[in-house]
Design an enzyme around this catalytic site. Structure first.
Site, PDB file in Angstrom:
ATOM      1  N   GLY A  17      38.911  17.037   1.649  1.00 11.12           N
ATOM      2  CA  GLY A  17      37.676  16.932   2.422  1.00 11.12           C
ATOM      3  C   GLY A  17      36.619  16.074   1.770  1.00 11.12           C
ATOM      4  CG  HIS A  38      35.794   8.813   0.402  1.00 10.95           C
ATOM      5  ND1 HIS A  38      36.945   8.070   0.356  1.00 10.95           N
ATOM      6  CD2 HIS A  38      35.925   9.750  -0.579  1.00 10.95           C
ATOM      7  CE1 HIS A  38      37.723   8.499  -0.613  1.00 10.95           C
ATOM      8  NE2 HIS A  38      37.143   9.538  -1.194  1.00 10.95           N
ATOM      9  CD  GLN A  39      34.929   3.505   5.700  1.00 12.69           C
ATOM     10  OE1 GLN A  39      36.020   3.046   6.025  1.00 12.69           O
ATOM     11  NE2 GLN A  39      34.031   3.861   6.591  1.00 12.69           N
ATOM     12  CG  HIS A  76      39.566  10.972   2.212  1.00 16.05           C
ATOM     13  ND1 HIS A  76      38.296  11.183   1.738  1.00 16.05           N
ATOM     14  CD2 HIS A  76      40.388  11.601   1.353  1.00 16.05           C
ATOM     15  CE1 HIS A  76      38.354  11.910   0.636  1.00 16.05           C
ATOM     16  NE2 HIS A  76      39.609  12.183   0.378  1.00 16.05           N
ATOM     17  CD  GLN A  99      44.674  19.991  -6.113  1.00 16.55           C
ATOM     18  OE1 GLN A  99      45.477  20.299  -5.243  1.00 16.55           O
ATOM     19  NE2 GLN A  99      44.185  18.768  -6.213  1.00 16.55           N
ATOM     20  CG  ASP A 137      44.307  10.698  -6.695  1.00 17.58           C
ATOM     21  OD1 ASP A 137      43.622  11.187  -7.604  1.00 17.58           O
ATOM     22  OD2 ASP A 137      43.834  10.428  -5.571  1.00 17.58           O
ATOM     23  CG  LEU A 146      35.148   4.202  -1.503  1.00 16.00           C
ATOM     24  CD1 LEU A 146      35.206   4.218   0.021  1.00 16.00           C
ATOM     25  CD2 LEU A 146      33.700   4.105  -1.965  1.00 16.00           C
ATOM     26  NE  ARG A 166      36.383  16.209  -9.214  1.00 12.70           N
ATOM     27  CZ  ARG A 166      37.679  16.474  -8.973  1.00 12.70           C
ATOM     28  NH1 ARG A 166      38.519  15.480  -8.721  1.00 12.70           N
ATOM     29  NH2 ARG A 166      38.134  17.716  -8.985  1.00 12.70           N
TER      30      ARG A 166
HETATM   31  P1  AMP Z   1      41.471  13.968  -2.230  1.00 14.07           P
HETATM   32  O1  AMP Z   1      40.702  14.453  -1.039  1.00 14.07           O
HETATM   33  O2  AMP Z   1      40.619  13.400  -3.312  1.00 14.07           O
HETATM   34  O3  AMP Z   1      42.478  14.984  -2.712  1.00 14.07           O
HETATM   35  O4  AMP Z   1      42.328  12.723  -1.720  1.00 14.07           O
HETATM   36  C1  AMP Z   1      43.176  12.817  -0.604  1.00 14.07           C
HETATM   37  C2  AMP Z   1      44.009  11.569  -0.516  1.00 14.07           C
HETATM   38  O5  AMP Z   1      43.152  10.438  -0.377  1.00 14.07           O
HETATM   39  C3  AMP Z   1      44.856  11.310  -1.776  1.00 14.07           C
HETATM   40  O6  AMP Z   1      46.129  10.819  -1.383  1.00 14.07           O
HETATM   41  C4  AMP Z   1      44.059  10.282  -2.502  1.00 14.07           C
HETATM   42  O7  AMP Z   1      44.843   9.461  -3.359  1.00 14.07           O
HETATM   43  C5  AMP Z   1      43.492   9.475  -1.362  1.00 14.07           C
HETATM   44  N1  AMP Z   1      42.302   8.746  -1.786  1.00 14.07           N
HETATM   45  C6  AMP Z   1      41.195   9.241  -2.399  1.00 14.07           C
HETATM   46  N2  AMP Z   1      40.325   8.249  -2.695  1.00 14.07           N
HETATM   47  C7  AMP Z   1      40.910   7.096  -2.273  1.00 14.07           C
HETATM   48  C8  AMP Z   1      40.518   5.714  -2.295  1.00 14.07           C
HETATM   49  N3  AMP Z   1      39.367   5.317  -2.823  1.00 14.07           N
HETATM   50  N4  AMP Z   1      41.379   4.816  -1.776  1.00 14.07           N
HETATM   51  C9  AMP Z   1      42.559   5.192  -1.237  1.00 14.07           C
HETATM   52  N5  AMP Z   1      42.981   6.472  -1.183  1.00 14.07           N
HETATM   53  C10 AMP Z   1      42.164   7.409  -1.689  1.00 14.07           C
END
Ligand code: AMP
Length: 274
Positions: free
Chosen positions: A28, A31-32, A34, A58, A147, A181, A184
């Site tokens: 959640g 951002h762009q 996601h 996690q 990631d 992006l 955090r």
């Molecule tokens: P998170 O909500 O941080 O667990 O991220 C969810 C998914 O979005 C994961 O597969 C992340 O690798 C991907 N993600 C997060 N930030 C970015 C970004 N700046 N560019 C591309 N994918 C992202």
């Protein structure tokens, strides 16, 4: 768009659609970055499911589980506008029971870099991704290269457990100055945001060196560390192959250069695939 908050509601919602399923798991505060995953899923599948779940298993003791940004309403709006069919937003007790069977990260690849700095993080991440992949019945699941180690471990889990889903790696989305992006980034002040640019700048510096013919990992890392002096604390700079084996020399087409550093409150990560 159907919002499902229970397992039953998700299964019921899925029955209303036919065809290939593209799935984007997230925590959640969308951002762009996601959004780019969601758009790719939308373009490549008949049905798009997004999950928003801040997975407690996690997060390590003392990490930012309670402070992690939660923006359910805005997230739902973003998903709706992006043409998501089902938004899955479960509660913790929907996802977990007492004394569960667990899967663990692999002994070597799962306990270096992020795994070394955040022991147990990948076990919890793989546990929830396994659950979510099973629940979504995804044809394809979309993960960001941001990631990179997470992506490698999920790819390995799918292979080792013969899971019938295609893992699709997606490009890193950055702001106009180069900052990758991240949810955090919301913790950063303006001054910290400026210093956080050192991460992407160190990766650009590394890329330039490689383009100029410098392949020696130690030399490149030393230069990167100079650029990273602007951060509060560097946790690691690493040059590995796509399987996360350390490299002494950059191999074009098979290298990931990674960095993790603290700037103010958050610990930031970034990487580049060469
Ligand atoms: P998170 O909500 O941080 O667990 O991220 C969810 C998914 O979005 C994961 O597969 C992340 O690798 C991907 N993600 C997060 N930030 C970015 C970004 N700046 N560019 C591309 N994918 C992202």
């Amino acid at each position: 768009m159907i919002i499902a908050r229970t397992i039953e509601a998700l299964q019921e919602a899925k029955r209303q659609f036919d065809g290939s399923i593209g799935f984007v798991p997230t925590m959640g505060a969308l951002h762009q970055g996601h959004l780019s995953l969601i758009q790719q899923a939308r373009a490549e599948n008949d049905v798009v499911i997004v999950s928003v779940f801040v997975n407690p298993t996690q997060f390590l003791e003392g990490e930012d589980l309670d402070a992690y940004p939660r923006r359910e309403e805005a997230d739902a709006k973003i998903c709706e506008l992006a043409g998501v069919d089902i938004l899955f937003m479960p509660t913790i007790d929907q996802m977990y029971e007492e004394d569960e069977l667990c899967i663990g990260a692999p002994a070597i690849r799962g306990y270096i870099l992020e795994g070394e700095k955040r022991p147990g993080h990948f076990d919890g991440m793989l546990q929830v991704v396994m659950k979510l992949l099973n629940l979504s019945s995804a044809t394809r699941a979309y993960f960001g290269k941001k990631d990179a180690q997470q992506l490698a471990l999920i790819t390995q889990m799918v292979k080792n457990y013969f899971m019938d889903v295609q893992i699709v790696p997606c490009e890193i989305v950055r702001d106009e100055k180069g900052l990758a992006l991240s949810s955090r980034n919301a913790y950063l002040s303006d001054e910290e945001k400026q210093r956080a640019l050192a991460l992407s700048r160190s990766l650009k510096r590394a890329t330039k060196m490689v383009m100029a013919g410098e392949y020696d990992a130690q030399t490149i890392k030393a230069e990167m560390l100079k650029v990273l002096e602007e951060t509060d604390k560097v946790e690691y700079v690493a040059i590995v192959d796509r399987e996360f084996n350390a490299l002494e020399r950059v191999e074009i087409g098979n290298t990931i250069i990674l960095v993790a550093a603290w700037v103010g409150k958050p610990r930031l990560i970034d990487n580049i695939w060469i």
